[in-house]
Design an enzyme around this catalytic site. Structure first.
Site, PDB file in Angstrom:
ATOM      1  N   ASP A 299      -0.235   5.042   0.606  1.00 55.51           N
ATOM      2  CA  ASP A 299      -0.597   6.081   1.577  1.00 55.51           C
ATOM      3  C   ASP A 299      -0.592   5.508   2.995  1.00 55.51           C
ATOM      4  OD1 ASP A 299      -1.022   7.831  -0.521  1.00 55.51           O
ATOM      5  OD2 ASP A 299      -3.135   7.362  -0.696  1.00 55.51           O
TER       6      ASP A 299
ATOM      7  N   ASP B 202       0.883  -1.155   0.000  1.00 56.58           N
ATOM      8  CA  ASP B 202       0.000   0.000   0.000  1.00 56.58           C
ATOM      9  C   ASP B 202       0.936   1.224   0.000  1.00 56.58           C
ATOM     10  OD1 ASP B 202      -2.273   1.670   0.379  1.00 56.58           O
ATOM     11  OD2 ASP B 202      -1.770   1.784   2.498  1.00 56.58           O
TER      12      ASP B 202
HETATM   13  C1  BG6 Z   1      -5.877   5.481  -0.809  1.00 56.52           C
HETATM   14  C2  BG6 Z   1      -6.053   6.414   0.354  1.00 56.52           C
HETATM   15  O1  BG6 Z   1      -4.558   5.085  -0.925  1.00 56.52           O
HETATM   16  O2  BG6 Z   1      -6.258   6.141  -2.020  1.00 56.52           O
HETATM   17  C3  BG6 Z   1      -7.458   6.952   0.406  1.00 56.52           C
HETATM   18  O3  BG6 Z   1      -5.755   5.692   1.556  1.00 56.52           O
HETATM   19  C4  BG6 Z   1      -7.803   7.608  -0.930  1.00 56.52           C
HETATM   20  O4  BG6 Z   1      -7.560   7.881   1.460  1.00 56.52           O
HETATM   21  C5  BG6 Z   1      -7.601   6.596  -2.048  1.00 56.52           C
HETATM   22  O5  BG6 Z   1      -9.141   8.061  -0.942  1.00 56.52           O
HETATM   23  C6  BG6 Z   1      -7.887   7.184  -3.421  1.00 56.52           C
HETATM   24  O6  BG6 Z   1      -6.923   8.161  -3.714  1.00 56.52           O
HETATM   25  P1  BG6 Z   1      -7.006   9.175  -4.929  1.00 56.52           P
HETATM   26  O7  BG6 Z   1      -5.630   9.818  -4.933  1.00 56.52           O
HETATM   27  O8  BG6 Z   1      -7.246   8.364  -6.158  1.00 56.52           O
HETATM   28  O9  BG6 Z   1      -8.114  10.116  -4.635  1.00 56.52           O
HETATM   29 MG    MG Z   2      -2.930   3.226   3.340  1.00 58.32          MG
END
Ligand code: BG6
Ligand code: MG
Length: 227
Positions: A15, A13
């Site tokens: 984030d 993962d």
């Molecule tokens: C995940 C995050 O990695 O990505 C979420 O933990 C986020 O919080 C999701 O909503 C989607 O991300 P993005 O950048 O496509 O809006």
């Molecule tokens: Mg995460």
């Protein structure tokens, strides 16, 4: 039970595991919550970790009982606005924003010929990896637009495993989110959880924070489980 010697690859993962973009997502969604009139609190913030952009918006609307107040078009506009704000925040990312211990862990994996892929729900993952300067470590990044269902569905980690060209039993998935741990376990891989949110989903291996993640610690913990 999986043996350390079976492990050949890692699905990450992004984030909250490699970098702390979770705080930027929180900042941006907090703004959206204020906009739609949903009270923002830490429980809501934590529940959004790992959840796709549109699903996150739905959860924010639902938390304030506003799920029927917006048309699909208005929801798209709210999500777009959040994303533009978020993209301003992640523009500032540099290699210094890699979480403690993770750069040396990536180096350790590379030096020992482990394969690595990214299983992030974020459509911004390629931009983030580039800002952090770590694109080259990964054999591939799952395209979240290709998914039928987001985390906790196993699909994203199954695809991350396919990018590695390995069997589920040869892969450790790393996650900071409960939804992500469920996804890894559903894919049949070994789930490594980092931090309290991940712990609630009962990962196979658990570390309090990223600085504890190393091959030696993983080997020790897997050996303990084997008994
Ligand atoms: C995940 C995050 O990695 O990505 C979420 O933990 C986020 O919080 C999701 O909503 C989607 O991300 P993005 O950048 O496509 O809006
Ligand atoms: Mg995460």
């Amino acid at each position: 039970m999986v043996h350390f010697s079976d492990i050949k690859g890692f699905a990450f993962d992004l984030d909250g595991v490699i970098t702390d973009t979770a705080r930027f997502h929180e900042q941006a969604w907090h703004r959206t919550a204020d906009q739609v009139g949903t009270k923002w609190d830490q429980a809501l913030a934590s529940s959004l970790r790992g959840i796709s952009r549109m699903d996150s918006l739905e959860m924010i609307l639902k938390a304030g009982h506003h799920e029927n107040d917006y048309s699909e078009q208005e929801k798209e506009a709210l999500a777009d606005e959040k994303n533009h704000y978020y993209q301003q925040l992640i523009k500032k990312l540099t290699p210094n924003d890699i979480l403690p211990g993770m750069k040396s862990f990536l180096d350790e994996l590379k030096d020992n010929d482990y394969l690595m892929s990214v299983a992030s729900a974020s459509k911004n993952a390629p931009t983030i990896l580039q800002g952090l300067g770590i694109n080259d470590y990964f054999i591939g990044v799952v395209d979240p637009a290709s998914l039928h269902a987001g985390k906790p569905d196993p699909e994203i980690f199954v695809k991350a495993g396919q990018l590695l060209g390995l069997q589920a039993g040869q892969i450790i998935g790393l996650e900071d989110a409960a939804a992500g741990i469920r996804s890894i376990k559903g894919a049949g891989q070994t789930a490594l959880g980092i931090g309290p949110a991940a712990k609630t989903a009962d990962p196979d291996l658990y570390f309090n924070d990223t600085s504890e993640v190393s091959l030696a610690n993983i080997r020790d913990d897997l050996t303990k489980i084997e008994g």
